[in-house]
Design an enzyme around this catalytic site. Structure first.
Site, PDB file in Angstrom:
ATOM      1  CB  CYS A 333      -0.901  -0.240   1.178  1.00  0.00           C
ATOM      2  SG  CYS A 333      -2.477   1.075   0.976  1.00  0.00           S
ATOM      3  CG  HIS A 445      -3.683  -3.673   3.530  1.00  0.00           C
ATOM      4  ND1 HIS A 445      -2.553  -3.089   4.133  1.00  0.00           N
ATOM      5  CD2 HIS A 445      -4.320  -2.424   2.956  1.00  0.00           C
ATOM      6  CE1 HIS A 445      -2.418  -1.885   4.001  1.00  0.00           C
ATOM      7  NE2 HIS A 445      -3.422  -1.212   3.212  1.00  0.00           N
TER       8      HIS A 445
END
Length: 506
Positions: A333, A445
């Protein structure tokens, strides 16, 4: 109307979240239809529900312990700190903007109370038991007027309250007495018991203190919970990284995670640390990165600020030197965004900077945007090539939480193919793997929650080190469920459950 029990603390990080998780599991085991609830949570560790809403990670663990899918009503207000006493405010899973602490507490929190009440009513209509977690301390006199998470909720529901103190940090007796003293009489009446948490040692030596506490406060001690190590349950926020730093675990594979000031979703790495042959080390400010077998740049609530931190602290030079020497690097991310050439911020979503130079390890560029991407995703991996693995996987699970679009300056090899977002079929290429296979970035994630993929990565590292691959795949969900059962067993054995059920009206 659903039965309720509320856990409040003498301060933050006394164990409210984990004991709420324990009670959810205990009530589930006792045949109840139980649901967790926290009106307002401040955390950088968050999760995306099936509907695409964002909630605090602690409520996810509590939901899992209760045998439920997480949903936004369990945590209707989430505050994600962005820096400079400012937080992104997320209401029923969706961001509504950034607010300063003053703006939120004096101008908005009570407006959010209607949403909190609606969420509670919806849960009360569906479940027979609600386990409610407070936040911080109910005795913060400067915040009480606009509080929507502690005694206001307890009084709204007339919920019995258990007050938790952490004896491991010292001063537990004074904290309990002082907290009760600062409560209003009607609030104090709602406190039905005291829990002493994280106790180490001989319980017989503590008994005089417990007797004093009951005499002084007029409240029964509902239990003394021992200090529990290696729970295997997701942590709520970065304060728990201090405990991880002290674990002292050593193993054949060392993974270093850079602990940036705005680190988020570090629970991504708990499945790695749960492997017997892996030790995850969080690199604190001022510590050298060393020579890990894998270096990870984690997610971030403020990518620009964390990238500047890496640069100013000298870690950029170390990262580039390690990558040049053949150390594998993964960015997730915000960490993925940092690995690229440039980050643009034309709308100033994170800072006053129009752009900032990245670490230059991937041939990508990212442009921040105001809209936030939040999805649970299903993804596949077709011989990705990271670390030379030829792993093929389908129906892998993960979730996206990011603001910004990453594009590619040259043709690249992608890490994953996302096949569904929030239940809708897509065909989206995610992430990048460098030409030499040693650098990988992804927006997903929870990628290391996928057991076979995680083991493939770790065995590739073992081969790189000249070690024999393990091969055996650890079932992380089975381990997590066993951890909830272990937690429930210990808490049940040290808590007066007859008292708990009695104050709940059973």
């Amino acid at each position: 109307m659903a039965r309720t029990i509320m856990l409040q603390g003498t301060s933050s990080h006394v164990g409210k979240s984990i004991l709420t998780t324990a009670l959810c599991r205990i009530f589930l085991q006792d045949g109840q239809k139980v649901v967790p609830f926290k009106a307002q949570n401040m955390a950088l560790n968050s999760y995306v529900t099936k509907t695409g809403g964002e909630i605090g990670r602690a409520q996810v663990a509590q939901a899992e312990a209760a045998g439920l899918d997480p949903r936004v009503e369990m945590n209707p207000v989430l505050l994600k700190p962005t820096g400079n006493s400012c937080s992104q405010v997320i209401l029923l899973g969706k961001p509504i903007g950034n607010m300063s602490a003053k703006e939120y507490h004096t101008g908005y929190s009570l407006k959010a109370l209607d949403v909190v009440k609606q969420s509670l009513q919806k849960l009360a209509d569906e479940f027979d038991t609600i386990v409610i977690e407070g936040a911080g301390s109910p005795a913060e006199v400067n915040l009480k007027a606009n509080d929507i998470v502690n005694m206001r909720i307890a009084k709204l529901l007339q919920a019995p309250v258990l007050l938790i103190a952490d004896i491991d940090r010292g001063g537990a007796l004074a904290a309990v007495v002082g907290t009760l003293e600062l409560l209003e009489p009607d609030e104090r009446d709602l406190v039905k018991g005291i829990i002493i948490n994280k106790f180490r040692g001989d319980i017989n030596l503590l008994k005089p203190a417990l007797e004093f506490l009951e005499t002084k406060t007029g409240k029964p001690v509902a239990g003394v919970i021992p200090h529990l190590d290696d729970l295997g349950i997701d942590d709520e926020d970065s304060v728990s990284l201090d405990d991880k730093a002290l674990s002292g675990k050593t193993a054949e594979i060392e993974i270093a995670v850079l602990r940036t000031p705005k680190i988020s979703n570090f629970t991504d790495f708990d499945p790695l640390d749960s492997e017997p042959d892996v030790a995850v080390r969080y690199v604190q400010k001022g510590e050298p990165i060393g020579r890990p077998d894998l270096l990870i740049l984690p997610g971030s609530k403020n990518t620009t600020e964390d990238l500047l931190y890496l640069r100013k602290a000298g870690y950029e030079t170390e990262i580039k030197a390690l990558a040049a020497a053949g150390t594998p690097v993964v960015g997730i991310c915000g960490g993925y965004q940092m690995l690229g050439q440039t980050i643009f911020d034309p709308e100033h979503t994170e800072s006053e900077l129009e752009s900032i130079e990245g670490l230059g390890l991937l041939n990508t560029r990212t442009t921040f945007a105001a809209d936030k991407v939040t999805h649970q995703v299903t993804l596949g991996c077709q011989g990705s090539g990271f670390l030379g693995i030829s792993f093929t996987g389908e129906n892998m699970q993960g979730y996206e939480i990011h603001m910004g679009l990453t594009d590619f300056l040259t043709p690249v090899r992608h890490a994953f193919t996302i096949t569904s977002r929030s239940g809708q079929g897509v065909n989206h290429q995610d992430g990048v793997i460098s030409e030499d296979g040693l650098i990988m970035g992804t927006y997903v994630h929870g990628i290391f929650d996928n057991d076979a993929y995680r083991r493939a990565i770790l065995d590739a590292i073992r081969r790189k080190k000249g070690l024999r691959p393990v091969g055996a795949v650890l079932n992380s969900n089975k381990r997590k469920q066993a951890s909830y059962d272990r937690l429930a067993e210990v808490v049940r054995g040290n808590l007066d459950m007859k008292l708990i059920y009695r104050v709940m009206g059973n």
